[in-house]
Scaffold this active site. Structure first.
Site, PDB file in Angstrom:
ATOM      1  N   ASN A 151       0.865  -1.188   0.000  1.00 23.21           N
ATOM      2  CA  ASN A 151       0.000   0.000   0.000  1.00 23.21           C
ATOM      3  C   ASN A 151       0.898   1.233   0.000  1.00 23.21           C
ATOM      4  OD1 ASN A 151      -1.837   2.021   0.448  1.00 23.21           O
ATOM      5  ND2 ASN A 151      -2.479   1.314   2.472  1.00 23.21           N
ATOM      6  N   TRP A 152       0.963   1.901  -1.154  1.00 23.86           N
ATOM      7  CA  TRP A 152       1.896   3.032  -1.279  1.00 23.86           C
ATOM      8  C   TRP A 152       1.339   4.312  -0.644  1.00 23.86           C
ATOM      9  CZ3 TRP A 152       3.499   2.330  -7.165  1.00 23.86           C
ATOM     10  CH2 TRP A 152       4.250   1.155  -7.291  1.00 23.86           C
TER      11      TRP A 152
ATOM     12  N   HIS B 100      -9.618   1.217   5.050  1.00 22.38           N
ATOM     13  CA  HIS B 100      -8.333   1.366   5.749  1.00 22.38           C
ATOM     14  C   HIS B 100      -8.523   2.333   6.913  1.00 22.38           C
ATOM     15  CE1 HIS B 100      -4.195   2.508   6.544  1.00 22.38           C
ATOM     16  NE2 HIS B 100      -3.833   1.400   5.926  1.00 22.38           N
TER      17      HIS B 100
ATOM     18  N   GLU C  42      -5.662  -5.068  10.589  1.00 20.14           N
ATOM     19  CA  GLU C  42      -4.623  -4.048  10.783  1.00 20.14           C
ATOM     20  C   GLU C  42      -4.900  -3.277  12.066  1.00 20.14           C
ATOM     21  OE1 GLU C  42      -2.554  -3.094   6.867  1.00 20.14           O
ATOM     22  OE2 GLU C  42      -4.158  -1.650   7.102  1.00 20.14           O
TER      23      GLU C  42
ATOM     24  N   GLY D  34       2.906  -1.269   4.297  1.00 14.57           N
ATOM     25  CA  GLY D  34       2.876   0.155   3.982  1.00 14.57           C
ATOM     26  C   GLY D  34       4.284   0.667   3.757  1.00 14.57           C
ATOM     27  N   GLY D  35       4.876   1.213   4.824  1.00 17.83           N
ATOM     28  CA  GLY D  35       6.193   1.846   4.725  1.00 17.83           C
ATOM     29  C   GLY D  35       7.233   1.017   3.979  1.00 17.83           C
TER      30      GLY D  35
HETATM   31  P1  PGA Z   1       2.704   0.092   7.658  1.00 17.54           P
HETATM   32  O1  PGA Z   1       1.284   0.310   6.975  1.00 17.54           O
HETATM   33  O2  PGA Z   1       3.274  -1.176   7.096  1.00 17.54           O
HETATM   34  O3  PGA Z   1       3.497   1.296   7.256  1.00 17.54           O
HETATM   35  O4  PGA Z   1       2.468   0.004   9.123  1.00 17.54           O
HETATM   36  C1  PGA Z   1       0.414  -0.748   6.768  1.00 17.54           C
HETATM   37  C2  PGA Z   1      -0.906  -0.217   6.296  1.00 17.54           C
HETATM   38  O5  PGA Z   1      -1.294   0.889   6.713  1.00 17.54           O
HETATM   39  O6  PGA Z   1      -1.582  -0.896   5.519  1.00 17.54           O
END
Ligand code: PGA
Length: 256
Positions: free
Chosen positions: A8-9, A93, A165, A235-236
């Site tokens: 997820n960018w 999300h 999440e 994400g990151g």
């Molecule tokens: P993160 O984000 O890996 O940066 O914690 C995950 C997400 O929000 O889907």
């Protein structure tokens, strides 16, 4: 069932940057049949990337879409406009819920619109830090699941992916902590149990459940070996090519 690795960018990469990243990722990535690699760029980059993407290697997701097909809804992009362009859409999300005020009613309609437009919804659920502190985790998980799936029939439930999440474990969180594999396991068991109550045992087993929350190469293996976890949302670390490809490699190793 395949193992899903969803990047997820969020609000990162302009079109040029996204295109260069995708080019490098595709070059590095073998064609893994049992790993479904999905990337979710910003809406503006979806169309150009859809012309560039090698669909044998990976798929595209939108990060959000609107449930009406057309009309006076300034600033929105509909699932019907995304039909045939993306295979997946992230829905609900926590950033949509808590920054943009989306509620379970909006999310239900989005899940329905995605399925109607042949786009696989990735329904995100998860409790905040204070909900966990007040022992409300199970209620929140159940409520968000029941809310998001309200209009999903038994026939369609296998077309939905659930992403657990916990908001407190996301890397953007203020006091972000890592979720332990045991905490993930408890949540996944509850999600399967709730799905079973709603749709029966067989259908519940066919739903892919992903975990997301600061997944990195150092912890991906631990999450991917939690029983009942079918993949991860990143994400990151998905913005850093070497980290994302390392996570995909780890998923491949865990599978074999
Ligand atoms: P993160 O984000 O890996 O940066 O914690 C995950 C997400 O929000 O889907």
């Amino acid at each position: 069932m395949k193992t899903f690795i969803v990047g997820n960018w969020k609000l990162n990469f302009n079109v040029g940057e996204a295109s260069i990243y995708l080019h490098k990722l595709q070059k590095k990535l073998p064609n893994y049949r049992d790993i479904e690699v999905v990337v979710a760029p910003s809406t503006i980059a979806i169309q150009p990337l859809s012309l560039q993407i090698d669909r044998h290697k990976m798929k595209l997701a939108a990060q959000n879409a609107f449930y009406r097909d057309y009309g006076s809804y300034s600033g929105e992009t509909s699932f019907s406009q995304l039909r045939g362009v993306v295979d997946y859409c992230i829905i609900g999300h926590s950033e949509r819920r808590y920054i943009f005020g989306e509620n379970d009613k909006d999310i239900t309609k989005k899940v329905e619109a995605a399925i109607r437009n042949k786009i696989t919804p990735i329904l995100c659920i998860g409790e905040t830090e204070s909900e966990r502190a007040f022992n409300e985790t199970s209620d929140v998980i159940r409520d968000q699941l029941l809310g998001g799936l309200r209009d999903v029939s038994e026939e369609d439930i296998s077309k939905v992916i659930i992403a657990y999440e916990p908001v407190w474990a996301l890397s953007n969180g203020k006091n972000s902590k890592l979720a332990s594999p045991d905490e993930v396991s408890d949540a996944v068991k509850l999600i399967r149990k709730t799905l079973e109550e709603l749709y029966g045992k067989k259908a519940a087993e066919e739903v892919a459940i992903l975990f997301g929350g600061n997944v990195r190469p150092s912890n991906a293996g631990g999450y991917l070996t939690v029983p009942g976890v079918n993949g991860i949302m990143v994400g990151g670390a998905s913005l850093i090519l070497s980290e994302f490809t390392d996570i995909i490699e780890i998923a491949k190793r865990v599978r074999s």
